[in-house]
Scaffold this motif. Structure first.
Motif, mmCIF file in Angstrom:
data_model
loop_
_atom_site.group_PDB
_atom_site.id
_atom_site.type_symbol
_atom_site.label_atom_id
_atom_site.label_comp_id
_atom_site.label_asym_id
_atom_site.label_seq_id
_atom_site.Cartn_x
_atom_site.Cartn_y
_atom_site.Cartn_z
ATOM 1 N N MET A 1 -1.432 32.233 27.005
ATOM 2 C CA MET A 1 -2.572 32.416 26.104
ATOM 3 C C MET A 1 -2.064 32.585 24.677
ATOM 4 S SD MET A 1 -5.408 35.471 26.148
ATOM 5 C CE MET A 1 -5.947 35.030 27.785
ATOM 6 N N ASN B 1 -1.561 45.875 34.638
ATOM 7 C CA ASN B 1 -1.221 45.120 33.437
ATOM 8 C C ASN B 1 0.200 45.449 32.957
ATOM 9 O OD1 ASN B 1 -1.245 43.628 31.109
ATOM 10 N ND2 ASN B 1 -3.221 44.390 30.403
ATOM 11 N N PHE C 1 -13.702 41.273 27.579
ATOM 12 C CA PHE C 1 -12.717 40.463 28.295
ATOM 13 C C PHE C 1 -13.105 38.987 28.343
ATOM 14 C CE2 PHE C 1 -11.664 44.752 29.687
ATOM 15 C CZ PHE C 1 -10.335 44.745 29.287
ATOM 16 N N ARG C 2 -14.374 38.665 28.150
ATOM 17 C CA ARG C 2 -14.713 37.248 27.963
ATOM 18 C C ARG C 2 -14.192 36.776 26.608
ATOM 19 N NH1 ARG C 2 -20.390 33.885 28.759
ATOM 20 N NH2 ARG C 2 -19.553 31.931 27.917
ATOM 21 N N ARG C 3 -14.379 37.603 25.579
ATOM 22 C CA ARG C 3 -13.865 37.242 24.250
ATOM 23 C C ARG C 3 -12.342 37.095 24.289
ATOM 24 N NH1 ARG C 3 -12.000 38.910 19.191
ATOM 25 N NH2 ARG C 3 -13.280 38.189 17.439
ATOM 26 N N ARG C 4 -11.695 38.023 24.993
ATOM 27 C CA ARG C 4 -10.240 37.968 25.086
ATOM 28 C C ARG C 4 -9.786 36.701 25.787
ATOM 29 N NH1 ARG C 4 -5.468 39.372 27.735
ATOM 30 N NH2 ARG C 4 -4.157 40.909 26.643
ATOM 31 N N ALA C 5 -10.486 36.294 26.859
ATOM 32 C CA ALA C 5 -10.102 35.099 27.600
ATOM 33 C C ALA C 5 -10.242 33.846 26.749
ATOM 34 C CB ALA C 5 -10.960 34.972 28.855
ATOM 35 N N GLU C 6 -11.227 33.833 25.864
ATOM 36 C CA GLU C 6 -11.488 32.630 25.063
ATOM 37 C C GLU C 6 -10.739 32.611 23.734
ATOM 38 O OE1 GLU C 6 -15.525 31.353 24.753
ATOM 39 O OE2 GLU C 6 -16.018 31.962 26.807
ATOM 40 N N GLY D 1 -8.171 35.146 22.846
ATOM 41 C CA GLY D 1 -6.890 35.832 22.867
ATOM 42 C C GLY D 1 -7.030 37.305 22.538
ATOM 43 N N GLU E 1 -13.470 46.121 33.992
ATOM 44 C CA GLU E 1 -13.706 44.681 34.086
ATOM 45 C C GLU E 1 -15.153 44.495 34.545
ATOM 46 O OE1 GLU E 1 -14.366 41.479 33.817
ATOM 47 O OE2 GLU E 1 -12.174 41.300 33.629
ATOM 48 N N GLU F 1 -17.182 41.633 33.826
ATOM 49 C CA GLU F 1 -17.699 40.268 33.818
ATOM 50 C C GLU F 1 -18.299 39.892 35.177
ATOM 51 O OE1 GLU F 1 -17.910 38.472 30.861
ATOM 52 O OE2 GLU F 1 -17.401 40.525 30.287
#
Length: 316
Positions: A1, A70, A206-211, A213, A277, A279
């Motif tokens: 990522m 993590n 975590f959606r923002r992080r996945a898309e 970074g 988490e 989502e």
């Protein structure tokens, strides 16, 4: 990522003076209300609350709310968790071979899903119930408010899914969720925060992080503005959690880096769940058409511990 480029700090949410914050702390505190005091607001959850929460189970769908363990450093995981093997199955009589590993974490950060017990936060030198932090917490751990005193919690969970309400993928870092937003979310989602409820805030972190970074969530993150706390206190919540750490950042209170932590834990006796988490729970609640569910939280029974890594489970 690919890491998201460093961002400028978000605009500071509506400012609250230190004097106003101290007055709010005094108005909200529930010191002296419960026995045992170091279970705080978990004393609200009676067997009847548990029975009613269990009645929410209809499909039996279970949704774990913990992040994967993590171990990778990142802007939002400055102190990665540890995992290494201690036994690789070397065969020595008698059989069988065994494989063993070690886990360790400085979990009070942004990379591990964890529970904050009442020993975790002091304000002006006082833990919840007015106990002197310096006298009760030392190198050997906490002698008041430790996570072992909490035990497990089984109660009604409520998901405040703010991105779903607002029709966005996520709340941008620095977005402050106000009391009016909580009421609007209740209306839009057809759910109500009741006495004994565990309130979980989804910001879409975590959606923002996945898309986009990772980014430094200590500098900028969506979360509750402290003006939401009087409403949540009035409703009699037992637990507060979020996919961040519940605090909006930058803090709206000069000199207080985590005002929601101070109000929830030290004033109200409400433990916190950080780095959930949410989502999968968002999708499950949308599919079920309801945002209330059975929630099970079972922290490690660590004598003297100020919290615990945890994987809460929602059951719909």
């Amino acid at each position: 990522m690919t890491p998201h480029p460093p961002q400028e700090p978000a605009a500071r949410p509506a400012a609250v003076s230190r004097q106003e914050f101290d007055a709010l702390f005094e108005r909200l505190r529930t010191w002296g209300r419960w026995t045992p005091a170091d279970r705080g607001a978990w004393n609200r959850v009676t067997p009847e609350h548990v029975r009613r929460a269990a009645a929410l189970v209809r499909t039996g769908t279970t949704v774990p709310l913990g992040l994967p363990w993590n171990t990778r450093p990142a802007p939002d995981n400055a102190r990665p968790a540890l995992h290494h093997m201690t036994d690789l199955g070397d065969v020595e009589p008698p059989e069988p071979a065994t494989y063993k590993d070690f886990l360790g974490a400085d979990y009070h950060g942004k990379g591990v899903t964890h529970l904050d017990a009442l020993a975790h936060v002091a304000y002006r030198g006082r833990l919840y119930d007015g106990r002197a932090a310096g006298e009760l917490t030392g190198a050997g751990g906490a002698r008041f408010g430790a996570v072992a005193a909490l035990g497990p919690l089984v109660t009604r969970g409520v998901l405040l899914d703010l991105p779903a309400v607002l029709g966005v993928d996520w709340l941008e870092p620095g977005h402050a969720v106000r009391a009016a937003d909580v009421r609007a979310a209740e209306r839009a989602l057809g759910v109500e925060v009741e006495e004994g409820s565990a309130v979980l805030l989804r910001t879409g972190r975590f959606r923002r992080r996945a898309e986009l970074g990772p980014w430094d969530v200590d500098r900028a993150s969506a979360g509750f503005h402290l003006d939401a706390l009087p409403l949540l206190a009035e409703r009699g919540i037992s637990l507060l959690g979020a996919d961040g750490d519940s605090d909006v950042r930058p803090s709206p209170v000069e000199g207080v880096h985590s005002p929601v932590h101070a109000l929830a834990v030290a004033a109200l006796g409400v433990p916190l769940l950080d780095n959930l988490e949410l989502e999968a729970l968002s999708a499950a609640c949308a599919q079920a058409g309801r945002h209330a569910f059975l929630l099970v939280v079972s922290p490690l029974a660590v004598p003297g511990g100020t919290g615990s890594p945890v994987v809460p489970v929602a059951v719909l």
